[in-house]
Enzyme design. Structure first.
Site, PDB file in Angstrom:
ATOM      1  N   ARG A  20       6.184  13.237  -9.349  1.00 20.11           N
ATOM      2  CA  ARG A  20       4.948  13.917  -7.933  1.00 20.11           C
ATOM      3  C   ARG A  20       4.597  15.309  -9.009  1.00 20.11           C
ATOM      4  O   ARG A  20       4.040  16.031  -8.475  1.00 20.11           O
ATOM      5  CB  ARG A  20       6.641  14.222  -7.298  1.00 20.11           C
ATOM      6  CG  ARG A  20       7.093  13.944  -6.775  1.00 20.11           C
ATOM      7  CD  ARG A  20       5.783  13.218  -5.875  1.00 20.11           C
ATOM      8  NE  ARG A  20       6.733  12.149  -4.537  1.00 20.11           N
ATOM      9  CZ  ARG A  20       8.113  10.922  -5.455  1.00 20.11           C
ATOM     10  NH1 ARG A  20       7.935  10.498  -5.673  1.00 20.11           N
ATOM     11  NH2 ARG A  20       8.860  10.302  -3.911  1.00 20.11           N
ATOM     12  N   SER A  49       8.497  13.617   2.435  1.00 21.67           N
ATOM     13  CA  SER A  49       9.590  14.714   1.804  1.00 21.67           C
ATOM     14  C   SER A  49       8.309  15.735   1.614  1.00 21.67           C
ATOM     15  O   SER A  49       7.710  15.843   1.251  1.00 21.67           O
ATOM     16  CB  SER A  49       9.765  14.558   0.824  1.00 21.67           C
ATOM     17  OG  SER A  49      10.411  13.222   0.427  1.00 21.67           O
ATOM     18  N   GLU A  75       6.666  20.136  -2.139  1.00 20.85           N
ATOM     19  CA  GLU A  75       5.761  18.912  -2.928  1.00 20.85           C
ATOM     20  C   GLU A  75       4.007  18.854  -1.742  1.00 20.85           C
ATOM     21  O   GLU A  75       3.375  18.454  -2.737  1.00 20.85           O
ATOM     22  CB  GLU A  75       6.652  16.779  -2.562  1.00 20.85           C
ATOM     23  CG  GLU A  75       5.317  15.879  -3.088  1.00 20.85           C
ATOM     24  CD  GLU A  75       6.201  15.396  -1.965  1.00 20.85           C
ATOM     25  OE1 GLU A  75       7.279  14.771  -2.583  1.00 20.85           O
ATOM     26  OE2 GLU A  75       5.503  14.467  -1.735  1.00 20.85           O
TER      27      GLU A  75
HETATM   28  P1  FAD Z   1      -4.500  13.934   0.761  1.00 22.39           P
HETATM   29  O1  FAD Z   1      -3.070  14.324   1.626  1.00 22.39           O
HETATM   30  O2  FAD Z   1      -5.346  14.003   1.866  1.00 22.39           O
HETATM   31  O3  FAD Z   1      -4.443  14.752  -0.727  1.00 22.39           O
HETATM   32  C1  FAD Z   1      -3.177  15.144  -0.973  1.00 22.39           C
HETATM   33  C2  FAD Z   1      -3.660  15.811  -1.825  1.00 22.39           C
HETATM   34  O4  FAD Z   1      -4.056  14.991  -2.811  1.00 22.39           O
HETATM   35  C3  FAD Z   1      -4.843  16.971  -2.407  1.00 22.39           C
HETATM   36  O5  FAD Z   1      -4.904  17.827  -3.022  1.00 22.39           O
HETATM   37  C4  FAD Z   1      -6.269  16.302  -2.460  1.00 22.39           C
HETATM   38  O6  FAD Z   1      -7.060  17.545  -3.134  1.00 22.39           O
HETATM   39  C5  FAD Z   1      -6.136  15.607  -3.419  1.00 22.39           C
HETATM   40  N1  FAD Z   1      -6.823  14.327  -2.963  1.00 22.39           N
HETATM   41  C6  FAD Z   1      -7.382  13.513  -2.289  1.00 22.39           C
HETATM   42  N2  FAD Z   1      -7.948  12.416  -2.111  1.00 22.39           N
HETATM   43  C7  FAD Z   1      -8.409  12.786  -3.312  1.00 22.39           C
HETATM   44  C8  FAD Z   1      -9.566  12.313  -4.410  1.00 22.39           C
HETATM   45  N3  FAD Z   1     -10.187  10.984  -4.240  1.00 22.39           N
HETATM   46  N4  FAD Z   1      -9.442  12.813  -5.340  1.00 22.39           N
HETATM   47  C9  FAD Z   1      -8.760  14.262  -6.111  1.00 22.39           C
HETATM   48  N5  FAD Z   1      -8.834  14.280  -5.540  1.00 22.39           N
HETATM   49  C10 FAD Z   1      -7.911  14.034  -4.273  1.00 22.39           C
HETATM   50  N6  FAD Z   1       4.259  10.178  -1.055  1.00 22.39           N
HETATM   51  C11 FAD Z   1       5.512   9.312  -1.763  1.00 22.39           C
HETATM   52  O7  FAD Z   1       5.186   9.679  -3.218  1.00 22.39           O
HETATM   53  N7  FAD Z   1       6.672   8.440  -2.155  1.00 22.39           N
HETATM   54  C12 FAD Z   1       6.604   8.263  -0.533  1.00 22.39           C
HETATM   55  O8  FAD Z   1       7.441   7.974  -0.390  1.00 22.39           O
HETATM   56  C13 FAD Z   1       5.809   8.893   0.357  1.00 22.39           C
HETATM   57  N8  FAD Z   1       5.755   8.833   1.889  1.00 22.39           N
HETATM   58  C14 FAD Z   1       5.718   9.194   2.846  1.00 22.39           C
HETATM   59  C15 FAD Z   1       5.553   8.734   3.744  1.00 22.39           C
HETATM   60  C16 FAD Z   1       5.186   9.411   5.287  1.00 22.39           C
HETATM   61  C17 FAD Z   1       5.794   9.408   6.631  1.00 22.39           C
HETATM   62  C18 FAD Z   1       4.223  10.454   4.870  1.00 22.39           C
HETATM   63  C19 FAD Z   1       4.036  11.205   6.607  1.00 22.39           C
HETATM   64  C20 FAD Z   1       3.472  10.582   3.285  1.00 22.39           C
HETATM   65  C21 FAD Z   1       4.539  10.294   2.808  1.00 22.39           C
HETATM   66  N9  FAD Z   1       4.619  10.828   0.790  1.00 22.39           N
HETATM   67  C22 FAD Z   1       5.138   9.727   0.518  1.00 22.39           C
HETATM   68  C23 FAD Z   1       2.877  11.166   1.148  1.00 22.39           C
HETATM   69  C24 FAD Z   1       1.691  10.751   0.781  1.00 22.39           C
HETATM   70  O9  FAD Z   1       1.872   9.564   1.703  1.00 22.39           O
HETATM   71  C25 FAD Z   1       1.172  10.418  -1.180  1.00 22.39           C
HETATM   72  O10 FAD Z   1       1.065  11.900  -0.960  1.00 22.39           O
HETATM   73  C26 FAD Z   1      -0.426  10.426  -0.289  1.00 22.39           C
HETATM   74  O11 FAD Z   1      -0.600  10.151  -1.879  1.00 22.39           O
HETATM   75  C27 FAD Z   1      -0.777  11.266  -0.095  1.00 22.39           C
HETATM   76  O12 FAD Z   1      -2.556  10.520   0.843  1.00 22.39           O
HETATM   77  P2  FAD Z   1      -3.595  11.060   0.874  1.00 22.39           P
HETATM   78  O13 FAD Z   1      -4.682  10.060   1.307  1.00 22.39           O
HETATM   79  O14 FAD Z   1      -3.502  11.445   2.719  1.00 22.39           O
HETATM   80  O15 FAD Z   1      -3.752  12.424   0.122  1.00 22.39           O
HETATM   81  N1  EPU Z   2      20.587  12.451   1.480  1.00 29.18           N
HETATM   82  C1  EPU Z   2      21.222  12.785   2.621  1.00 29.18           C
HETATM   83  N2  EPU Z   2      21.070  13.365   3.482  1.00 29.18           N
HETATM   84  C2  EPU Z   2      19.748  13.521   3.805  1.00 29.18           C
HETATM   85  C3  EPU Z   2      19.027  12.565   3.450  1.00 29.18           C
HETATM   86  C4  EPU Z   2      19.460  12.205   1.914  1.00 29.18           C
HETATM   87  O1  EPU Z   2      22.391  13.225   2.210  1.00 29.18           O
HETATM   88  O2  EPU Z   2      19.555  13.856   5.436  1.00 29.18           O
HETATM   89  C5  EPU Z   2      21.676  11.367   0.415  1.00 29.18           C
HETATM   90  C6  EPU Z   2      20.939  10.327   0.553  1.00 29.18           C
HETATM   91  O3  EPU Z   2      22.508   9.764   1.097  1.00 29.18           O
HETATM   92  C7  EPU Z   2      20.607   9.888  -0.880  1.00 29.18           C
HETATM   93  C8  EPU Z   2      20.095  11.074  -1.219  1.00 29.18           C
HETATM   94  O4  EPU Z   2      20.219  11.661  -0.928  1.00 29.18           O
HETATM   95  O5  EPU Z   2      22.199   9.746  -1.441  1.00 29.18           O
HETATM   96  C9  EPU Z   2      18.239  10.054  -1.749  1.00 29.18           C
HETATM   97  O6  EPU Z   2      17.938   9.947  -0.316  1.00 29.18           O
HETATM   98  P1  EPU Z   2      16.607   9.060  -0.567  1.00 29.18           P
HETATM   99  O7  EPU Z   2      16.882   7.626  -0.699  1.00 29.18           O
HETATM  100  O8  EPU Z   2      16.658   8.663   1.137  1.00 29.18           O
HETATM  101  O9  EPU Z   2      16.308   9.207  -1.221  1.00 29.18           O
HETATM  102  P2  EPU Z   2      14.929  11.534  -1.302  1.00 29.18           P
HETATM  103  O10 EPU Z   2      15.236  11.647  -2.623  1.00 29.18           O
HETATM  104  O11 EPU Z   2      15.237  11.491  -0.126  1.00 29.18           O
HETATM  105  C10 EPU Z   2      12.394  10.159  -2.580  1.00 29.18           C
HETATM  106  C11 EPU Z   2      11.995  10.129  -2.311  1.00 29.18           C
HETATM  107  C12 EPU Z   2      10.952   9.897  -1.419  1.00 29.18           C
HETATM  108  C13 EPU Z   2      10.418   7.712  -1.796  1.00 29.18           C
HETATM  109  C14 EPU Z   2      12.413   7.715  -1.553  1.00 29.18           C
HETATM  110  C15 EPU Z   2      13.112   6.487  -1.719  1.00 29.18           C
HETATM  111  C16 EPU Z   2      11.145  12.819  -3.204  1.00 29.18           C
HETATM  112  C17 EPU Z   2      10.266  14.271  -2.514  1.00 29.18           C
HETATM  113  N3  EPU Z   2      11.416  12.387  -2.167  1.00 29.18           N
HETATM  114  O12 EPU Z   2      13.171  10.991  -0.882  1.00 29.18           O
HETATM  115  O13 EPU Z   2       8.917   9.812  -1.033  1.00 29.18           O
HETATM  116  O14 EPU Z   2      10.664   7.255  -0.441  1.00 29.18           O
HETATM  117  O15 EPU Z   2      13.069   8.833  -2.304  1.00 29.18           O
HETATM  118  O16 EPU Z   2      12.351   6.573  -2.757  1.00 29.18           O
HETATM  119  O17 EPU Z   2      11.112  12.150  -4.028  1.00 29.18           O
HETATM  120  C18 EPU Z   2       7.773  11.515  -0.372  1.00 29.18           C
HETATM  121  O18 EPU Z   2       8.102  11.993  -1.457  1.00 29.18           O
HETATM  122  O19 EPU Z   2       6.808  12.067   0.470  1.00 29.18           O
HETATM  123  C19 EPU Z   2       8.860  10.583  -0.464  1.00 29.18           C
HETATM  124  C20 EPU Z   2       8.713  10.074   0.943  1.00 29.18           C
END
Ligand code: FAD
Ligand code: EPU
Length: 337
Positions: free
Chosen positions: A164, A236, A332
């Site tokens: 991240r 997250s 994050e």
């Molecule tokens: P923004 O929120 O608009 O910006 C994020 C940062 O990037 C800001 O600092 C901004 O200034 C910068 N930025 C944006 N665009 C540019 C650009 N063109 N040039 C320079 N800087 C820029 N993240 C994960 O890693 N894994 C996941 O599984 C995941 N699951 C998600 C699930 C949900 C339901 C939600 C709501 C979010 C999740 N995220 C996850 C977080 C998010 O989706 C990612 O971080 C995504 O890349 C953010 O994209 P954005 O365009 O919305 O960025």
């Molecule tokens: N867990 C719990 N309770 C909870 C949530 C999770 O006990 O309420 C336990 C789960 O049972 C599992 C472990 O924690 O054993 C990990 O959970 P999960 O697989 O859901 O993944 P996570 O670590 O919570 C990360 C990323 C997610 C990504 C998933 C899948 C981070 C901060 N988050 O979540 O990314 O989608 O793995 O790879 O690394 C994001 O960055 O916004 C995001 C959603």
């Protein structure tokens, strides 16, 4: 230019925080961006680059210009029998890009299905899910230097990608605007099914392909993570913390249920969601905000909470995790104030 004055940003951040910026500028291509940066507003007022707003928390009105990156374009720039290099504009919706790759049978990105946001933000925090990080498929990144207004290229190896994290989130934070990202995808697929329940989700499918993996990831994510249109959130809220092996052993004696993953430098990554869950925060609500009842790592804006309400709530969670486990969990989500 396409400016709006005192526009509510509620629709432009997935937390649904109702703040305003003095100006909002919707930028559809590079020329518009450069003209803006050369204009009085671009030179004199603070400005903040926003993609889909899915990883940010506004704590107050923004006293400057919010630049929303809306550039589009996906094209193949080079290919051979094994690989294809695809350039995508920063404003492309990330999951549209993933879908394009899967439809065209280009592999490597399918595990990153259904992540909100834009292509341009994907390298900033090196998005990751289900055993893959975007660094695994990035070839190079074309950027605009905010000071010189010149274009530069960052090769993958110079982006300091980590969990991240990247150079764009750390030492060069807010110094560059990402314009285009070139990805290297495979034509001969090697599926990555090691993460958690991905294999289980696919067990009924004989010889799965990349579109099956995409569907499986979408299914798991839809079950676990709240849809921001219904329950505004930013995924997250915290990163999973990394601790020294010795400290992990001490913790594991007291809390045998702790899950863990190997991390670089012989450290151990813990699951922040589990730590928060064990502090009994799951499902708790306060001042319009709360912890999601299926995934404790997600904070939801249930009822018009302000950015400050969410920030205060998140700090209580951080404090209680520290008190119980002695572990600091870092945000994050990027705070904009
Ligand atoms: P923004 O929120 O608009 O910006 C994020 C940062 O990037 C800001 O600092 C901004 O200034 C910068 N930025 C944006 N665009 C540019 C650009 N063109 N040039 C320079 N800087 C820029 N993240 C994960 O890693 N894994 C996941 O599984 C995941 N699951 C998600 C699930 C949900 C339901 C939600 C709501 C979010 C999740 N995220 C996850 C977080 C998010 O989706 C990612 O971080 C995504 O890349 C953010 O994209 P954005 O365009 O919305 O960025
Ligand atoms: N867990 C719990 N309770 C909870 C949530 C999770 O006990 O309420 C336990 C789960 O049972 C599992 C472990 O924690 O054993 C990990 O959970 P999960 O697989 O859901 O993944 P996570 O670590 O919570 C990360 C990323 C997610 C990504 C998933 C899948 C981070 C901060 N988050 O979540 O990314 O989608 O793995 O790879 O690394 C994001 O960055 O916004 C995001 C959603």
């Amino acid at each position: 230019m396409n400016y709006k004055k005192f526009l509510s940003l509620k629709e432009y951040n997935t937390f649904g925080i109702d703040v305003k910026s003095v100006y909002s500028f919707f930028c559809f291509n590079e020329n518009e961006l450069i003209s803006f940066l050369k204009s009085d507003k671009g030179r004199e007022e603070p400005y903040y680059i926003l993609g889909g707003g899915s990883n940010v928390l506004f704590s107050e009105d923004y006293k400057g210009t919010i630049v929303l990156i809306k550039s589009k374009g996906i094209s193949v720039v080079q290919e051979n029998s094994n690989f294809v290099f695809i350039k995508a504009a920063a404003g492309e919706i990330w999951d549209d890009f993933v879908e394009y790759c899967v439809i065209n049978n280009y592999g490597g990105v399918e595990n990153l299905s259904f992540i909100p946001g834009t292509v341009g933000a994907s390298p900033v925090q090196n998005i990751g899910a289900y055993g893959v990080e975007v660094k695994d498929i990035i070839d190079e990144i074309e950027v605009l230097n905010r000071k010189t207004l010149k274009k530069e290229v960052f090769l993958n190896k110079n982006c300091k990608f980590g969990y991240r994290d990247s150079i764009f989130k750390s030492e060069l934070r807010n110094k560059y605007i990402i314009l285009n990202v070139t990805f290297k995808l495979s034509k001969k697929h090697k599926l990555n099914l090691d993460y958690g329940n991905l294999n289980d989700e696919l067990k009924l499918i004989n010889n799965p392909g990349i579109s099956d993996v995409r569907q499986a990831v979408i299914n798991i994510r839809a079950r676990k993570l709240p849809n921001p249109d219904e329950f505004p959130n930013a995924g997250s809220f915290f990163k999973n913390p990394v601790v020294k092996t010795g400290y992990f052993k001490e913790l594991k004696e007291k809390f045998p249920e702790l899950v863990s993953y190997p991390a670089p430098d012989e450290k151990i990554k813990l699951a922040a969601g589990q730590l928060i869950d064990l502090c009994n925060w799951k499902g708790k609500r306060e001042n319009g905000t709360g912890v999601h009842d299926k995934q404790a790592l997600v904070i939801v804006n249930y009822n018009n909470a302000s950015g400050k309400d969410i920030l205060n709530f998140s700090e209580k969670i951080q404090n209680s995790v520290f008190e119980k486990f002695g572990v600091k969990i870092e945000r994050e989500v990027t705070l904009i104030n």
